[in-house]
Design a protein around this motif. Structure first.
Motif, PDB file in Angstrom:
ATOM      1  N   GLU C 492       0.849  -1.185   0.000  1.00 33.95           N
ATOM      2  CA  GLU C 492       0.000   0.000   0.000  1.00 33.95           C
ATOM      3  C   GLU C 492       0.884   1.234   0.000  1.00 33.95           C
ATOM      4  O   GLU C 492       1.881   1.303   0.713  1.00 33.95           O
ATOM      5  N   GLU C 493       0.477   2.215  -0.801  1.00 30.81           N
ATOM      6  CA  GLU C 493       1.196   3.489  -0.768  1.00 30.81           C
ATOM      7  C   GLU C 493       0.994   4.113   0.607  1.00 30.81           C
ATOM      8  O   GLU C 493      -0.108   4.170   1.126  1.00 30.81           O
ATOM      9  N   SER C 494       2.091   4.534   1.202  1.00 31.64           N
ATOM     10  CA  SER C 494       1.972   5.208   2.494  1.00 31.64           C
ATOM     11  C   SER C 494       3.021   6.301   2.532  1.00 31.64           C
ATOM     12  O   SER C 494       4.086   6.160   1.938  1.00 31.64           O
ATOM     13  N   PRO C 495       2.707   7.405   3.203  1.00 28.58           N
ATOM     14  CA  PRO C 495       3.660   8.505   3.212  1.00 28.58           C
ATOM     15  C   PRO C 495       4.856   8.191   4.109  1.00 28.58           C
ATOM     16  O   PRO C 495       4.745   7.411   5.045  1.00 28.58           O
ATOM     17  N   VAL C 496       5.974   8.808   3.772  1.00 26.70           N
ATOM     18  CA  VAL C 496       7.165   8.691   4.604  1.00 26.70           C
ATOM     19  C   VAL C 496       6.918   9.493   5.878  1.00 26.70           C
ATOM     20  O   VAL C 496       6.427  10.619   5.813  1.00 26.70           O
ATOM     21  N   PRO C 497       7.233   8.920   7.050  1.00 19.01           N
ATOM     22  CA  PRO C 497       7.056   9.700   8.276  1.00 19.01           C
ATOM     23  C   PRO C 497       7.844  11.006   8.201  1.00 19.01           C
ATOM     24  O   PRO C 497       8.963  11.048   7.686  1.00 19.01           O
ATOM     25  N   LYS C 498       7.218  12.054   8.693  1.00 21.79           N
ATOM     26  CA  LYS C 498       7.824  13.379   8.583  1.00 21.79           C
ATOM     27  C   LYS C 498       8.712  13.620   9.790  1.00 21.79           C
ATOM     28  O   LYS C 498       8.278  13.517  10.937  1.00 21.79           O
ATOM     29  N   ALA C 499       9.954  13.917   9.534  1.00 19.34           N
ATOM     30  CA  ALA C 499      10.895  14.151  10.631  1.00 19.34           C
ATOM     31  C   ALA C 499      11.473  15.548  10.544  1.00 19.34           C
ATOM     32  O   ALA C 499      11.567  16.128   9.456  1.00 19.34           O
ATOM     33  N   GLU C 500      11.810  16.072  11.678  1.00 12.24           N
ATOM     34  CA  GLU C 500      12.472  17.379  11.703  1.00 12.24           C
ATOM     35  C   GLU C 500      13.687  17.317  12.596  1.00 12.24           C
ATOM     36  O   GLU C 500      13.655  16.755  13.682  1.00 12.24           O
ATOM     37  N   SER C 501      14.779  17.898  12.091  1.00  9.27           N
ATOM     38  CA  SER C 501      15.973  18.035  12.918  1.00  9.27           C
ATOM     39  C   SER C 501      16.735  19.238  12.401  1.00  9.27           C
ATOM     40  O   SER C 501      16.488  19.708  11.289  1.00  9.27           O
ATOM     41  N   THR C 502      17.633  19.754  13.229  1.00 12.19           N
ATOM     42  CA  THR C 502      18.361  20.957  12.848  1.00 12.19           C
ATOM     43  C   THR C 502      19.224  20.697  11.616  1.00 12.19           C
ATOM     44  O   THR C 502      19.936  19.685  11.555  1.00 12.19           O
ATOM     45  N   ALA C 503      19.158  21.601  10.662  1.00 11.16           N
ATOM     46  CA  ALA C 503      19.962  21.454   9.448  1.00 11.16           C
ATOM     47  C   ALA C 503      21.440  21.586   9.799  1.00 11.16           C
ATOM     48  O   ALA C 503      21.821  22.285  10.734  1.00 11.16           O
ATOM     49  N   GLU C 504      22.266  20.861   9.034  1.00 11.79           N
ATOM     50  CA  GLU C 504      23.705  20.870   9.345  1.00 11.79           C
ATOM     51  C   GLU C 504      24.506  21.449   8.185  1.00 11.79           C
ATOM     52  O   GLU C 504      24.192  21.231   7.020  1.00 11.79           O
ATOM     53  N   ALA C 505      25.573  22.174   8.539  1.00  7.14           N
ATOM     54  CA  ALA C 505      26.509  22.675   7.524  1.00  7.14           C
ATOM     55  C   ALA C 505      27.398  21.518   7.069  1.00  7.14           C
ATOM     56  O   ALA C 505      27.557  20.543   7.794  1.00  7.14           O
ATOM     57  N   PRO C 506      27.974  21.613   5.873  1.00 14.25           N
ATOM     58  CA  PRO C 506      28.783  20.497   5.367  1.00 14.25           C
ATOM     59  C   PRO C 506      29.997  20.216   6.242  1.00 14.25           C
ATOM     60  O   PRO C 506      30.539  21.114   6.874  1.00 14.25           O
ATOM     61  N   LEU C 507      30.394  18.969   6.208  1.00 14.69           N
ATOM     62  CA  LEU C 507      31.603  18.581   6.940  1.00 14.69           C
ATOM     63  C   LEU C 507      32.835  18.845   6.079  1.00 14.69           C
ATOM     64  O   LEU C 507      32.725  18.962   4.851  1.00 14.69           O
ATOM     65  N   LEU C 508      33.969  18.991   6.717  1.00 25.12           N
ATOM     66  CA  LEU C 508      35.240  19.125   5.993  1.00 25.12           C
ATOM     67  C   LEU C 508      36.077  17.890   6.313  1.00 25.12           C
ATOM     68  O   LEU C 508      36.371  17.637   7.486  1.00 25.12           O
ATOM     69  N   PRO C 509      36.448  17.109   5.302  1.00 25.04           N
ATOM     70  CA  PRO C 509      37.264  15.935   5.632  1.00 25.04           C
ATOM     71  C   PRO C 509      38.566  16.345   6.310  1.00 25.04           C
ATOM     72  O   PRO C 509      39.272  17.232   5.811  1.00 25.04           O
ATOM     73  N   VAL C 510      38.841  15.759   7.446  1.00 19.52           N
ATOM     74  CA  VAL C 510      40.101  16.027   8.162  1.00 19.52           C
ATOM     75  C   VAL C 510      40.716  14.678   8.478  1.00 19.52           C
ATOM     76  O   VAL C 510      40.157  13.902   9.244  1.00 19.52           O
ATOM     77  N   TRP C 511      41.848  14.367   7.836  1.00 18.94           N
ATOM     78  CA  TRP C 511      42.447  13.051   8.033  1.00 18.94           C
ATOM     79  C   TRP C 511      43.614  13.114   8.988  1.00 18.94           C
ATOM     80  O   TRP C 511      44.054  12.101   9.512  1.00 18.94           O
TER      81      TRP C 511
END
Ligand SMILES: [Zn+2]
Lengths: 201, 107, 1012
Positions: C492-511
């Motif tokens: 059955e078609e069902s909607p994806v549960p709606k979630a909210e969380s704080t948006a994040e800025a991109p990560l910078l790879p640090v090796w």
């Protein structure tokens, strides 16, 4: 003491299920083509239908189990074997068939209890789920490290057979699998409610 | 841990119910055969990376032998079929050919 | 210090205190704690020493990825090494001890290794211990033995007190991981009506979401999880399993689950572990993601932890790993830790963010709370030895010059997250590099494929690289539906549960931190804590030419052992790719192997231990043998009596007594183990002519014939007496170990080669008890039992008859393997034990003596009868054994005939059967070789024969032997030298024994005794 002693006769263990070694059981192996003419002759003689693949038919104290496409196993009272052998041999005189008495070659166990399917799933890779293995079905597979046959007689009772030399092994393995505390509650809901009840006591 | 459908009893058998029997469709060489033919029969196996036709016995089940067409790299099973044949049935050949064009010709 | 907070702890019940000990010291924790959380609550930062350098190590993580906190758990019969404190649920009376320390955790001699670290570089195993050779015995090995290995093995004499079991489950969809992704995937699959099995390795559902925050369908994640679990529990087609780890994925949808049934309540009834052997049509891997450490100097000092783990301890257990925690990161997620700590009333002196511009909304939130945020900064090195005392901070862009020291007692680090791709990879799923997230994630175009050639594993949620809450749920929703579609079911078609969380800025790879860290810093920057692999080690491996990632892994040991790349993989790869000057995707990645985390040997063995370690086959008379003190010989899965020693009697004496009694009067043997195969049908004779080298089709009804069976290579395979039962049926006796094999061999030829021949076989081995009644008084005994005529006239040698003896239905064969008058009697197995008793009772007047396999062997050797497995070994043809008489020359064909015509089989000079007799009467050593002149191409002594069977014959009162000797039958009387070990055990030398070639028939060569 009777001269006749079935393997593990009288052995019984109680755990998640009851396991009971059955007294001597008459068993006749029939290797033949299960074509119409053989079917007709067998049906007439035994008063039993011919089982569909992977199943059994039973009537009173007799049953016929499908073992392979050219092999059936007739179960009957131990003492009725000589007469039945004679009748089979007469009936199939000149036919291409192998009729052998294997009453003493296998040990039979009766397993019963609500955890039956869960206990079986501990010892066999065969699909024992209620959808796949329904009452009346016969499945040959493994029992831990040995070959075994499983005949499901009802939702909570099965007859399991192994070669007699490993009857002791099979009994021990089944008893371990049915040991206390080993409930899995995978196959049956009833078993689940049973656990809920006990865990709240 | 393969699952192969046993065409003899209809069970989808786990590998631990089965016993392997090596390459299928070998031609037996008896008395009168050449040394080279005997060598091929007894010892020479292709063992390819890819499509293999092989013998299996439903040892813990119905006890019957059957044949399987399988990919030894991907484990894809193209089909299982009766042991009483000299070549795989056409539908299995077609399934193999769909994956490995030219396979049948290379046999 | 690390302490329990005044409040908090989702999992802990503060009303229930639990006592436990660590290294003998008493601690308390709460119900719901893990060993790790309880140790941290007790300020026990130091939990172990590292494997190689014995550096002090603390808890780094909160779950399965923990590399350091591996402890020895339990005592005596329940001791187990290498248990992960972070996944060990606390219970009352738990006893743990740390590992890899000597003599104590606080003071460790091995720590000197750390001082020698520059002498223990990458590949030190391969380099260091090579020379000089003599150092191995006296220097290297003792030292390595003292300090090597992860933990210590349980005492060899201790038996595991617990039991274990397997469980075979068949399901449509297996979902591994009970976080929000796994739950959502399960929901979708379940609503389509298929069978769903969902397993979670931890003791709680929900994974990270309840700790990380946000909302799902306007509920706190924890509430959504509870609601969804309740929904699933109510469904008949769903099975939920906690404490059950998806350990491995294999071909054709096979998967292993590792359920820890009673680990958290030791002593409870039931198995400790259960190994789930699962057959699934589709597998959803919702195994989450693991946070990566950052590589800076001193990143292994106790008190340095993953930022997410710090959060877990606070939220789940109400434990703060430090009062003053510096957060160091290259991404936004770690800010959540800083914010949580601050809100919990703890100090966060600084957030060091390696990104030049810092982060996004979460950074702002932290600043608003008054936390100092330092963008473009990193840690130059951690200060402190056994615990963190501070950090030296530096510019991330520089070489590590210290700008400032900040005092702190904990460091929360985050180098980004890596999806847990292990299950995806186990069965061949390939990965793709995600440059934005700086991780490998499953490549859906190269999924593991099953029997139908189609994908059967679907990655879901953060395990698929979707780290955000909404993205993870959407991905999992799709995964659940995809699993259904792959099975050809609708949903059955069902909607994806709606979630909210704080948006994040991109990560910078640090090796590496700082980017240009000096050599001395790189030597303290650990990539793999468990295997003590540092940045400098991987760089060295690259310089030494280990360019393949798989080689570099093995050379440095990076990601080996229990880690399997969980924490170390990406950081190590990045360092390697940098050193090689190749991008990470081109450098490639190593393959993780199952199990995901170690599983117990007990679980693998299941019930197979002690009495049911393997099947022991029992004859109908086995209880009598046991009750009569049998010594045993293993024959396949049978245990046959070797002999029956009387009180005070040696085995050797018992064997001699049994032989003498049998040859002089009457012996009894349980021969039930002999194979008995019925072959029946119009083509049975023709078939047996192919199976045996002899002609069996001409055997008259009522007669017996000894037959040889060869394989197609011509080699002797089995032997036994064949009996013609009727016009169309034969009974074939096989060796004791050979029944199943011979039966399968016959069926193979019938089913696969001559399928149009009308023949049926039946393996009747177990239908009959078979008893050999042997000796000069054998006939008298049977006559006494009465019921059938067993006279020579009625039943000559090599015949059989059906009848009754002692009121028991019997089939009697007059055959002999001892050279004596002998009857082998088959009775229905259920009557075997009773019949054995009747024979013993009636035979008492002739001193009837049960004998074992050794007496059987000696008596057959005295007669020169071969034994399969002694005289034959898979390279011997019947012709080598002088058995030409049993090979039909009339038959056009039989199995092995063509191969026996090969040049090597027909050549002159094959070793052939002879008897051997030592000049001094001693017993030749079994398997001894006869020396010949000269040496072969390899400089070894040439040989000309070997001993195949050797015994002391009480009948002849001397050693007798059989052997295979070059041209043996033509060399009667010749003396050969055999090598043997000296009798003096203190001397490790060989000596020679001289033996004469004689006829293999030592006793009654004309066969007069058996044919009476
Ligand atoms: Zn089958």
């Amino acid at each position: 003491m009777s001269d006749v002693m079935a393997p593990m006769a009288g052995a019984r263990s109680e755990g998640l299920i009851s396991i009971e070694a059955l007294p001597p059981q008459g068993q006749i192996s029939l290797r033949c083509e299960v074509s119409d003419d053989y079917r007709a002759k067998l049906g007439e003689l035994l008063g039993l239908g011919i089982p569909e693949p992977l199943s059994a038919v039973e009537e009173g104290d007799r049953a016929l189990l499908w073992m392979a496409h050219d092999e059936l196993l007739l179960l009957l009272p131990y003492d009725a074997v000589p007469e039945m052998l004679a009748r089979l041999n007469t009936t199939f005189e000149g036919w291409f068939i192998a009729i052998t008495d294997v009453s003493d070659a296998r040990a039979q166990f009766r397993l019963s209890g609500p955890h039956l399917r869960d206990v079986l799933s501990k010892v066999t890779p065969a699909d024992i789920s209620p959808d796949a293995f329904t009452p009346g079905m016969v499945r040959r597979s493994r029992l831990a490290q040995v070959a075994a046959g499983y005949w499901l007689r009802s939702a909570s009772e099965a007859q399991v057979f192994v070669f007699r030399s490993v009857a002791d092994y099979a009994f021990q393995v089944l008893s371990l699998a049915a040991g206390p505390g080993g409930e899995v509650h995978h196959h049956t809901r009833e078993a689940i409610s049973e656990q809920d009840a006990s865990s709240h006591v | 841990m393969l699952i192969l459908h046993c065409p003899c009893c209809g069970v989808d058998a786990a590998e631990i119910e089965l016993a392997p029997g090596g390459e299928a469709h070998l031609k037996r060489e008896g008395p009168g055969s050449s040394d080279a033919a005997l060598e091929t029969y007894l010892f020479t196996r292709d063992n390819p990376r890819g499509v293999v036709l092989e013998r299996w016995r439903h040892a813990y089940g119905c006890g019957k032998w059957f044949l399987a067409a399988r990919d030894s790299v991907t484990m894809e099973v193209y089909g299982t079929y009766a042991a009483q044949t000299h070549a795989p049935p056409q539908e299995i050949v077609d399934r193999i050919t769909a994956r490995h064009p030219g396979w049948a010709e290379a046999l | 210090m690390s302490t329990r907070l005044a409040t908090g702890g989702r999992f802990t019940d503060r009303g229930k205190q639990i006592g436990f000990t660590f290294n003998g010291r008493r601690f308390t924790g709460f119900e719901g704690d893990t060993l790790a959380s309880a140790l941290l609550a007790g300020d026990q930062l130091l939990v172990g020493r590292s494997f190689k350098y014995h550096r002090p190590r603390g808890i780094v993580a909160s779950g399965a990825e923990e590399p350091n906190a591996l402890v020895g758990l339990g005592q005596g019969a329940r001791f187990e090494p290498d248990q992960r404190a972070t996944t060990t649920e606390l219970f009352d009376g738990l006893v743990a001890e740390s590992q890899n320390h000597w003599p104590s955790l606080a003071f460790d001699v091995g720590e000197i290794n750390a001082k020698l670290a520059r002498f223990l570089p990458a590949g030190f195993y391969y380099k260091t211990f090579l020379w000089p050779r003599s150092f191995w015995k006296y220097v290297y090995e003792p030292v390595i033995r003292q300090s090597a290995g992860l933990g210590k093995a349980p005492h060899p004499e201790v038996r595991d007190a617990d039991r274990y079991e397997h469980f075979h489950a068949h399901t449509d969809v297996l979902i591994v991981g009970g976080g929000v992704a796994g739950l959502q995937a399960a929901r979708n699959a379940a609503h389509a009506g298929v069978q769903v099995l969902l397993m979670e390795q931890a003791a709680h559902w929900g994974g990270r979401a309840p700790v990380d925050g946000g909302t799902i369908e306007e509920l706190a994640p924890e509430a959504w999880v509870a609601q969804t679990v309740a929904e699933l529990e109510a469904m008949d087609n769903v099975r939920l399993r906690l404490r059950c780890m998806g350990a491995g994925v294999y071909d054709h949808g096979y998967a292993l689950g590792y359920e820890r049934v009673t680990d958290h309540r030791p002593g409870a009834q039931g198995p400790r572990h259960r190994l789930w052997r699962i057959r699934a049509k589709q597998i959803v891997s919702a195994t989450g993601a693991i946070e990566r450490p950052l590589s800076f100097a001193g990143n292994d000092v106790p008190g340095v932890m993953l930022a997410s783990a710090v959060r877990d301890y606070v939220v789940n257990y109400g434990v703060a790993p430090g009062d003053r925690t510096v957060v160091v990161t290259n991404n936004d997620d770690a800010y959540r830790t800083a914010i949580l700590l601050k809100q919990s009333g703890l100090d966060v002196p600084a957030i060091l963010d390696a990104r030049p511009m810092g982060g996004g909304a979460l950074m702002q939130e932290a600043r608003d709370l008054g936390i100092r945020v330092e963008p473009a900064r990193g840690i130059s090195k951690v200060l402190g030895g056994a615990r963190v005392t501070g950090v030296a901070i530096c510019d991330q862009a520089g070489g590590g010059s210290m700008l400032e020291e900040i005092a702190c007692d904990a460091v929360a680090m985050s180098g980004g997250w890596s999806p847990v791709v292990h299950l995806w990879s186990h069965c061949g799923g390939k990965l793709t590099w995600d440059a934005d997230g700086a991780f490998f994630r499953p490549d859906p175009s190269r999924a593991p494929t099953g029997a139908d050639g189609k994908p059967f594993v679907i990655a879901a949620g953060s395990a698929n690289g979707h780290l955000g809450l909404q993205e993870a749920l959407a991905c999992a929703d799709g995964a659940g539906k995809a699993a259904i579609e792959a099975m050809g079911c609708g949903f059955e078609e069902s909607p994806v549960p709606k979630a909210e969380s704080t948006a994040e800025a991109p990560l910078l790879p640090v090796w590496l931190m700082p980017q240009g860290a000096r050599a001395d810093l790189r030597m303290k920057a650990f990539l793999d804590y468990q295997n003590d692999v540092k940045v400098s080690d991987v760089q060295l491996a690259a310089r030494e030419g280990y360019e393949s990632v798989e080689h570099a892994k093995r050379y440095t040991t990076l990601g080996m052992a229990t880690d399997q790349g969980k924490l170390s993989n990406i950081n190590g790869l990045a360092i390697l790719s940098d050193a090689l000057g190749a991008p990470i995707p081109q450098t490639g990645t190593t393959t993780s192997r199952p199990p995901y985390t170690p599983i117990s040997f007990g679980a693998i063995a299941g019930e197979a231990r002690d009495a049911v370690f393997q099947p022991l086959r029992r004859t109908p008379m086995q209880d009598w043998h046991e009750a009569n003190n049998a010594a045993w010989e293993i024959v396949g899965q049978w245990r046959r009596p070797y002999c029956y020693p009387r009180p005070g009697e040696s085995r050797h004496a018992a064997v001699n007594r049994e032989i003498s009694a049998t040859r002089e009067s009457l012996g009894l043997l349980d021969a039930s183990t002999l194979g008995k195969i019925l072959v029946k049908g119009p083509d049975a004779g023709r078939f047996l002519d192919m199976m045996y080298t002899n002609m069996m089709s001409t055997l008259p009804v009522g007669k017996c014939r000894y037959g040889l069976m060869c394989n197609e290579n011509g080699f002797l395979m089995d032997d036994g007496v064949v009996v013609r039962l009727s016009e169309d049926s034969w009974l074939c006796h096989t060796t004791s170990g050979g029944a199943d094999h011979v039966h399968a061999h016959m069926e193979d030829w019938l089913q696969c080669e001559w399928w149009d021949w009308k023949v049926y076989t039946a393996n009747l081995t177990e239908q009959y008890a078979q008893i050999a009644v042997v000796g000069p008084n054998a006939r008298k005994l049977l006559e006494k039992l009465g019921g059938m005529d067993v006279s020579k006239e009625a039943m000559p040698f090599m015949t059989w008859a059906d009848g009754r003896l002692a009121d028991t239905p019997v089939r009697v064969y007059r055959i002999s393997f001892s050279g004596e008058l002998s009857y082998e009697i088959a009775v229905p197995a259920n009557r075997g034990r009773a019949f054995w008793g009747k024979l013993l009772e009636a035979g008492a007047e002739w001193n009837i003596t049960p004998y074992g396999t050794e007496a059987l062997h000696v008596m057959r050797a005295e007669k020169g009868f071969i034994m399969i497995g002694d005289e034959s070994d898979g390279t011997v043809i019947p012709q080598d054994l002088g058995l030409h008489w049993a090979i039909s020359k009339k038959k056009e064909d039989f199995l092995g005939k063509r191969a026996q015509q090969r040049p090597d089989m027909a050549r002159d000079g094959r070793w052939q059967l002879v008897g051997l007799e030592t000049l001094d009467g001693s017993v030749l050593p079994d398997g001894a070789y006869a020396i010949a002149a000269g040496k072969n191409a390899n400089g070894q002594r040439n040989t000309q024969g070997r001993v195949t069977s050797t015994y002391f014959s009480p009948t002849l009162n001397k050693g007798i032997a059989m052997g295979l000797v070059e041209h043996g039958p033509d060399r009667m009387g010749e003396v050969l030298s055999f090598t043997a070990e000296t009798q003096d055990e203190t001397r490790d030398e060989l000596t020679t024994v001289e033996a004469k070639i004689v006829s293999p028939v030592f006793f009654d060569p004309k066969g007069e005794k058996q044919d009476v």
